[in-house]
Design a protein around this motif. Structure first.
Motif, PDB file in Angstrom:
ATOM      1  N   ALA A   1      61.104   1.351  15.929  1.00 59.56           N
ATOM      2  CA  ALA A   1      60.349   2.575  15.660  1.00 59.56           C
ATOM      3  C   ALA A   1      59.123   2.277  14.801  1.00 59.56           C
ATOM      4  O   ALA A   1      58.044   2.831  15.024  1.00 59.56           O
ATOM      5  N   PHE A   2      59.281   1.396  13.825  1.00 60.05           N
ATOM      6  CA  PHE A   2      58.141   1.018  12.984  1.00 60.05           C
ATOM      7  C   PHE A   2      57.057   0.348  13.819  1.00 60.05           C
ATOM      8  O   PHE A   2      55.865   0.665  13.678  1.00 60.05           O
ATOM      9  N   VAL A   3      57.441  -0.559  14.701  1.00 62.00           N
ATOM     10  CA  VAL A   3      56.464  -1.274  15.530  1.00 62.00           C
ATOM     11  C   VAL A   3      55.750  -0.308  16.464  1.00 62.00           C
ATOM     12  O   VAL A   3      54.522  -0.357  16.601  1.00 62.00           O
ATOM     13  N   VAL A   4      56.489   0.582  17.103  1.00 61.75           N
ATOM     14  CA  VAL A   4      55.874   1.555  18.010  1.00 61.75           C
ATOM     15  C   VAL A   4      54.936   2.476  17.232  1.00 61.75           C
ATOM     16  O   VAL A   4      53.818   2.778  17.696  1.00 61.75           O
ATOM     17  N   GLY A   5      55.340   2.911  16.056  1.00 65.04           N
ATOM     18  CA  GLY A   5      54.483   3.760  15.233  1.00 65.04           C
ATOM     19  C   GLY A   5      53.210   3.054  14.818  1.00 65.04           C
ATOM     20  O   GLY A   5      52.115   3.630  14.884  1.00 65.04           O
ATOM     21  N   MET A   6      53.331   1.808  14.403  1.00 66.66           N
ATOM     22  CA  MET A   6      52.150   1.047  13.992  1.00 66.66           C
ATOM     23  C   MET A   6      51.222   0.819  15.181  1.00 66.66           C
ATOM     24  O   MET A   6      49.994   0.946  15.062  1.00 66.66           O
ATOM     25  N   PHE A   7      51.778   0.505  16.334  1.00 65.06           N
ATOM     26  CA  PHE A   7      50.966   0.306  17.538  1.00 65.06           C
ATOM     27  C   PHE A   7      50.246   1.596  17.918  1.00 65.06           C
ATOM     28  O   PHE A   7      49.047   1.588  18.208  1.00 65.06           O
ATOM     29  N   SER A   8      50.962   2.716  17.896  1.00 70.58           N
ATOM     30  CA  SER A   8      50.363   4.004  18.245  1.00 70.58           C
ATOM     31  C   SER A   8      49.249   4.364  17.270  1.00 70.58           C
ATOM     32  O   SER A   8      48.183   4.838  17.684  1.00 70.58           O
TER      33      SER A   8
END
Length: 92
Positions: free
Chosen positions: A52-59
Protein backbone atom coordinates in the motif's frame (compact mmCIF):
# COMPACT_ATOMS: atom_id res chain seq x y z
CA UNK A 1 30.91 -55.39 22.37
CA UNK A 2 29.26 -52.34 20.86
CA UNK A 3 26.09 -50.92 22.35
CA UNK A 4 23.18 -50.61 19.98
CA UNK A 5 20.46 -48.02 20.03
CA UNK A 6 16.89 -48.13 18.89
CA UNK A 7 18.04 -47.65 15.28
CA UNK A 8 19.09 -51.26 14.91
CA UNK A 9 22.23 -53.30 15.15
CA UNK A 10 25.55 -51.62 14.47
CA UNK A 11 24.50 -48.08 15.41
CA UNK A 12 25.92 -46.63 18.62
CA UNK A 13 23.70 -44.93 21.20
CA UNK A 14 23.46 -41.15 20.80
CA UNK A 15 25.61 -39.10 23.13
CA UNK A 16 24.19 -36.57 25.57
CA UNK A 17 25.02 -33.72 23.17
CA UNK A 18 23.24 -35.47 20.29
CA UNK A 19 20.19 -36.11 22.50
CA UNK A 20 20.12 -32.45 23.50
CA UNK A 21 20.40 -31.39 19.85
CA UNK A 22 17.53 -33.69 18.85
CA UNK A 23 15.39 -32.42 21.72
CA UNK A 24 16.12 -28.81 20.69
CA UNK A 25 15.21 -29.56 17.07
CA UNK A 26 11.92 -31.12 18.15
CA UNK A 27 11.14 -28.07 20.29
CA UNK A 28 11.83 -25.76 17.34
CA UNK A 29 9.67 -27.90 15.04
CA UNK A 30 6.81 -27.82 17.55
CA UNK A 31 7.18 -24.03 17.87
CA UNK A 32 6.96 -23.54 14.10
CA UNK A 33 3.99 -25.90 13.81
CA UNK A 34 2.10 -24.04 16.54
CA UNK A 35 2.90 -20.53 15.33
CA UNK A 36 2.95 -20.92 11.54
CA UNK A 37 -0.55 -19.47 11.04
CA UNK A 38 0.18 -16.43 13.20
CA UNK A 39 3.45 -15.78 11.42
CA UNK A 40 1.71 -16.14 8.07
CA UNK A 41 -0.88 -13.51 9.06
CA UNK A 42 1.88 -11.16 10.21
CA UNK A 43 3.76 -11.65 6.95
CA UNK A 44 0.59 -10.99 4.96
CA UNK A 45 -0.16 -7.84 6.93
CA UNK A 46 3.41 -6.60 6.53
CA UNK A 47 3.35 -7.31 2.79
CA UNK A 48 0.04 -5.52 2.31
CA UNK A 49 1.28 -2.53 4.31
CA UNK A 50 4.45 -2.23 2.27
CA UNK A 51 2.48 -2.72 -0.96
CA UNK A 52 0.00 0.00 0.00
CA UNK A 53 2.86 2.38 0.78
CA UNK A 54 4.52 1.67 -2.59
CA UNK A 55 1.27 2.12 -4.52
CA UNK A 56 0.55 5.36 -2.65
CA UNK A 57 4.01 6.73 -3.30
CA UNK A 58 3.80 5.79 -6.99
CA UNK A 59 0.36 7.39 -7.33
CA UNK A 60 1.51 10.56 -5.59
CA UNK A 61 4.54 10.78 -7.89
CA UNK A 62 2.47 10.32 -11.05
CA UNK A 63 -0.08 12.88 -9.87
CA UNK A 64 2.68 15.40 -9.09
CA UNK A 65 4.25 14.98 -12.53
CA UNK A 66 0.86 15.44 -14.23
CA UNK A 67 0.22 18.61 -12.23
CA UNK A 68 3.67 19.87 -13.12
CA UNK A 69 2.96 19.34 -16.83
CA UNK A 70 -0.39 21.09 -16.52
CA UNK A 71 1.28 24.04 -14.79
CA UNK A 72 3.91 24.21 -17.55
CA UNK A 73 1.17 24.23 -20.18
CA UNK A 74 -0.66 27.00 -18.35
CA UNK A 75 2.58 28.97 -18.06
CA UNK A 76 3.19 28.56 -21.80
CA UNK A 77 -0.35 29.74 -22.58
CA UNK A 78 0.09 32.71 -20.25
CA UNK A 79 3.35 33.67 -21.97
CA UNK A 80 1.64 33.55 -25.36
CA UNK A 81 -1.17 35.80 -24.14
CA UNK A 82 1.30 38.24 -22.58
CA UNK A 83 3.29 38.43 -25.82
CA UNK A 84 0.16 38.99 -27.93
CA UNK A 85 -1.01 41.72 -25.62
CA UNK A 86 -4.48 42.48 -24.35
CA UNK A 87 -7.44 41.67 -26.55
CA UNK A 88 -9.38 44.78 -27.34
CA UNK A 89 -11.84 45.59 -30.07
CA UNK A 90 -9.08 47.29 -32.08
CA UNK A 91 -6.69 44.35 -32.26
CA UNK A 92 -8.92 41.28 -32.10
Amino acid sequence: MEETGAGGPGKPLPTAAEKQLLRRRRQELDYWKNNAARLGRRNLLTGLTIGAFVVGMFSYTILSVKQERIMEELDDEAKIHIIRGPRTGANS
